[in-house]
Design a protein around this motif. Structure first.
Motif, PDB file in Angstrom:
ATOM      1  N   PRO A  92      39.095  -3.376  48.981  1.00  0.00           N
ATOM      2  CA  PRO A  92      39.415  -2.542  50.138  1.00  0.00           C
ATOM      3  C   PRO A  92      40.656  -3.037  50.868  1.00  0.00           C
ATOM      4  N   GLY A  93      41.629  -2.168  51.077  1.00  0.00           N
ATOM      5  CA  GLY A  93      42.831  -2.519  51.812  1.00  0.00           C
ATOM      6  C   GLY A  93      43.846  -3.332  51.028  1.00  0.00           C
TER       7      GLY A  93
ATOM      8  N   GLU B 108      34.085 -11.309  47.984  1.00  0.00           N
ATOM      9  CA  GLU B 108      35.484 -10.936  47.721  1.00  0.00           C
ATOM     10  C   GLU B 108      35.640 -10.140  46.435  1.00  0.00           C
ATOM     11  N   ASP B 109      34.587 -10.062  45.650  1.00  0.00           N
ATOM     12  CA  ASP B 109      34.637  -9.281  44.410  1.00  0.00           C
ATOM     13  C   ASP B 109      34.333  -7.802  44.642  1.00  0.00           C
ATOM     14  N   THR B 110      33.994  -7.436  45.874  1.00  0.00           N
ATOM     15  CA  THR B 110      33.757  -6.024  46.177  1.00  0.00           C
ATOM     16  C   THR B 110      35.025  -5.218  45.960  1.00  0.00           C
TER      17      THR B 110
ATOM     18  N   THR C  41      29.877  -3.158  44.848  1.00  0.00           N
ATOM     19  CA  THR C  41      29.714  -3.609  46.223  1.00  0.00           C
ATOM     20  C   THR C  41      28.762  -4.788  46.228  1.00  0.00           C
ATOM     21  N   VAL C  42      29.254  -5.918  46.689  1.00  0.00           N
ATOM     22  CA  VAL C  42      28.441  -7.125  46.692  1.00  0.00           C
ATOM     23  C   VAL C  42      27.620  -7.177  47.973  1.00  0.00           C
ATOM     24  N   SER C  43      26.346  -7.356  47.822  1.00  0.00           N
ATOM     25  CA  SER C  43      25.425  -7.360  48.962  1.00  0.00           C
ATOM     26  C   SER C  43      24.686  -8.690  49.028  1.00  0.00           C
TER      27      SER C  43
END
Length: 125
Positions: free
Chosen positions: A41-42, A89-91, A122-124
Motif C-alpha cells: 500500500p502506497g 510488511e508483506d501485505t 493481507t497479513v493479520s
C-alpha cells in the motif's frame, strides 16, 4: 498471448507460510520466464523473484532472499511463490508476470509482457 492466473491470497496470519500459485492455462509454463512482483500500500511495485525453467535460472531480489522461494511444478503447470515467516510488511498485491521474448533480466519489470490480475495478501495478527 499468455493468460496468467494467480490465487492463494486473502488474510494470512503473521508467521504463516503461504504458497500462492501462478497458472498459465493453455501455455507450457516451463517455456516462459515467470516472475513474481508485489506492491505494498502506497508503494511502487517491486520485484520479488524470477525464474526460467528451461534455462535453469532463478533470481531473488535482495529483500526477498532468506524468506522467499520461487518454485515450479511442470506437471501442474504452475509457478509458486513460497513465503516463510510472513510479517506485516508483506501485505500487498502480488502479481505474476511472464515473458516469451526476454529471458535476460529476471527482476526487471520491463522484461515481462504478460501480467496477471494479482492476488491480495493481507497479513493479520
Amino acid at each position: 498471448q499468455v493468460q496468467l492466473v494467480e490465487s492463494g491470497g486473502g488474510s494470512v496470519q503473521a508467521g504463516g507460510s503461504p504458497r500462492p500459485p501462478c497458472a498459465a492455462p493453455g501455455r507450457s509454463i516451463s517455456t516462459l520466464l515467470v516472475g513474481w512482483f508485489r506492491q505494498a500500500p502506497g508503494k511502487s511495485r517491486e520485484a520479488v523473484a524470477g525464474r526460467h525453467h528451461g534455462y535453469g535460472r532463478t533470481q531473488l531480489s535482495n529483500s526477498a532472499k532468506g524468506r522467499f522461494t520461487i518454485s515450479q511444478d511442470n506437471a501442474k503447470n504452475v509457478v509458486y511463490l513460497e513465503v516463510n515467516n510472513l510479517n506485516y510488511e508483506d501485505t500487498g498485491m502480488y502479481y505474476c508476470a511472464a515473458s516469451d521474448t526476454d529471458w535476460t533480466n529476471l527482476l526487471g519489470q520491463n522484461s515481462y509482457n504478460y501480467w496477471g490480475q494479482g492476488t491480495q495478501v493481507t497479513v493479520s495478527s
